[in-house]
Design a protein around this motif. Structure first.
Motif, mmCIF file in Angstrom:
data_model
loop_
_atom_site.group_PDB
_atom_site.id
_atom_site.type_symbol
_atom_site.label_atom_id
_atom_site.label_comp_id
_atom_site.label_asym_id
_atom_site.label_seq_id
_atom_site.Cartn_x
_atom_site.Cartn_y
_atom_site.Cartn_z
ATOM 1 N N PRO A 78 0.921 -1.207 -0.101
ATOM 2 C CA PRO A 78 0.040 0.007 -0.058
ATOM 3 C C PRO A 78 1.120 1.336 0.012
ATOM 4 O O PRO A 78 0.459 2.307 -0.645
ATOM 5 N N ALA A 79 1.975 1.192 0.711
ATOM 6 C CA ALA A 79 2.802 2.387 0.712
ATOM 7 C C ALA A 79 3.376 2.710 -0.986
ATOM 8 O O ALA A 79 3.259 3.865 -1.098
ATOM 9 N N PHE A 80 3.737 1.746 -1.419
ATOM 10 C CA PHE A 80 4.115 1.839 -3.042
ATOM 11 C C PHE A 80 2.918 2.362 -3.837
ATOM 12 O O PHE A 80 2.938 3.316 -4.742
ATOM 13 N N LEU A 81 1.754 1.769 -3.480
ATOM 14 C CA LEU A 81 0.537 1.849 -4.477
ATOM 15 C C LEU A 81 -0.024 3.471 -4.285
ATOM 16 O O LEU A 81 -0.231 4.162 -5.172
ATOM 17 N N ALA A 82 0.178 3.907 -3.129
ATOM 18 C CA ALA A 82 -0.096 5.175 -2.831
ATOM 19 C C ALA A 82 0.618 6.342 -3.159
ATOM 20 O O ALA A 82 0.489 7.343 -3.560
ATOM 21 N N PHE A 83 2.167 5.844 -3.230
ATOM 22 C CA PHE A 83 3.063 6.729 -3.638
ATOM 23 C C PHE A 83 2.931 6.904 -5.200
ATOM 24 O O PHE A 83 3.098 8.170 -5.669
ATOM 25 N N ILE A 84 2.904 5.795 -5.820
ATOM 26 C CA ILE A 84 2.790 5.871 -7.184
ATOM 27 C C ILE A 84 1.786 6.497 -7.867
ATOM 28 O O ILE A 84 1.499 7.341 -8.742
ATOM 29 N N TYR A 85 0.487 6.242 -7.012
ATOM 30 C CA TYR A 85 -0.777 6.790 -7.382
ATOM 31 C C TYR A 85 -0.777 8.385 -7.561
ATOM 32 O O TYR A 85 -1.356 9.049 -8.210
ATOM 33 N N ILE A 86 -0.177 8.933 -6.308
ATOM 34 C CA ILE A 86 -0.039 10.427 -6.230
ATOM 35 C C ILE A 86 0.993 10.909 -7.152
ATOM 36 O O ILE A 86 0.745 12.171 -7.539
ATOM 37 N N HIS A 87 2.076 10.406 -7.227
ATOM 38 C CA HIS A 87 3.169 10.978 -8.074
ATOM 39 C C HIS A 87 3.164 10.280 -9.310
ATOM 40 O O HIS A 87 4.215 10.478 -10.089
ATOM 41 N N GLY A 88 2.100 9.651 -9.870
ATOM 42 C CA GLY A 88 2.286 8.837 -11.138
ATOM 43 C C GLY A 88 2.624 9.680 -12.178
ATOM 44 O O GLY A 88 2.892 9.183 -13.391
ATOM 45 N N ASP A 89 2.204 11.106 -12.241
ATOM 46 C CA ASP A 89 2.487 11.861 -13.553
ATOM 47 C C ASP A 89 3.824 12.456 -13.692
ATOM 48 O O ASP A 89 4.175 13.060 -14.592
ATOM 49 N N VAL A 90 4.778 11.835 -12.670
ATOM 50 C CA VAL A 90 6.126 12.165 -12.827
ATOM 51 C C VAL A 90 6.877 10.809 -12.764
ATOM 52 O O VAL A 90 7.870 10.718 -11.735
ATOM 53 N N SER A 91 6.500 9.916 -13.571
ATOM 54 C CA SER A 91 6.985 8.638 -13.515
ATOM 55 C C SER A 91 8.551 8.452 -13.911
ATOM 56 O O SER A 91 9.213 7.641 -13.209
#
Length: 256
Positions: free
Chosen positions: A125-138
């Motif tokens: 869940p830590a990675f999922l939340a992080f990637i979801y929030i900052h997915g626009d700067v992959s």
């Protein structure tokens, strides 16, 4: 041991606790990330700007604040108490411990199973939340995790936290007369450092070591080394000693 771990990982009660931790930690991680604004104010060459931006982004990787640690500790205590005490309370342990294996092997397999479930229930869940929030700067996420060395340190961070919580809970479980006492004792010991504001014990000492290493060291390898050095005694040595003590006690105690 492999068969015992498979049985523990497929146990419906353990999976319910896993889902509880996964969902609740995911909610708190997501809430924490959305409540914090990340602003980049760096001047200089493009390489410096990108590097500092990646470093700043890496420091926002979800870690254990007060709310997160409360859920994390409760999940770990529940898992260990169910695995190590519930079968004794229900007399199932009489058949489990009658198998041609040493008691410490059974307890170790339970501890490792709890570590696997707790690690996944927190890291995913830590990675999922992080990637979801900052997915626009992959592209920046990739640089943060790999080029800046945050991935290695972050995995070690969670491994230390999991080892500490499971080791404390395992030792308390071996000393407790029943599941309720094991759960209550584990939560009390795990939460005491937060109440007493002790920075010399986990979770604070591990979190402080992570933050210090990734804000004072320039090279990724130096950051990981500094992090391990700053948290070795309380993040690795102490939990290993407590887990070893739990395994020794398991050999001395019967299944009651």
């Amino acid at each position: 041991m492999k068969t015992q771990m498979k049985w523990e990982l497929e146990d419906p009660y353990n999976l319910i606790v896993f889902m509880f931790g996964f969902v609740m930690l995911g909610i708190t991680f997501f809430s924490g990330l959305t409540s914090n604004d990340v602003t980049f104010m760096v001047s200089g060459p493009d390489e410096i700007i990108v590097s500092e931006a990646a470093k700043t982004l890496g420091l926002t990787l979800p870690r254990l604040g007060t709310e997160e640690y409360t859920i994390f500790a409760l999940t770990g205590a529940l898992l260990v108490s169910l695995m190590m005490r519930y079968d004794r309370d229900t007399r199932v342990a009489k058949s489990v411990y009658s198998l041609p294996v040493r008691n410490y092997s059974v307890v170790l397999s339970k501890a490792l199973s709890a570590m696997v479930l707790l690690f996944l229930a927190s890291l995913l869940p830590a990675f999922l939340a992080f990637i979801y929030i900052h997915g626009d700067v992959s592209s920046l996420i990739g640089k943060t995790l790999f080029d800046e060395g945050f991935l290695a340190g972050y995995l070690i961070y969670w491994a230390m936290m999991v080892l500490y919580v499971v080791s404390v809970s395992a030792l308390v479980a071996m000393l407790s007369p029943n599941t309720f006492a094991s759960l209550l004792g584990s939560i009390t010991i795990l939460y005491a450092p937060l109440v007493l504001k002790l920075r010399s014990l986990p979770p604070a000492v591990i979190d402080d070591a992570f933050f210090k290493a990734y804000t004072t060291q320039f090279y990724p390898a130096d950051r990981v080394a500094a992090f391990i050095d700053g948290s070795f005694y309380m993040g690795i040595l102490l939990p290993a000693v407590m887990l070893g003590a739990a395994l020794i006690l398991s050999e001395w105690r019967d299944v009651s």
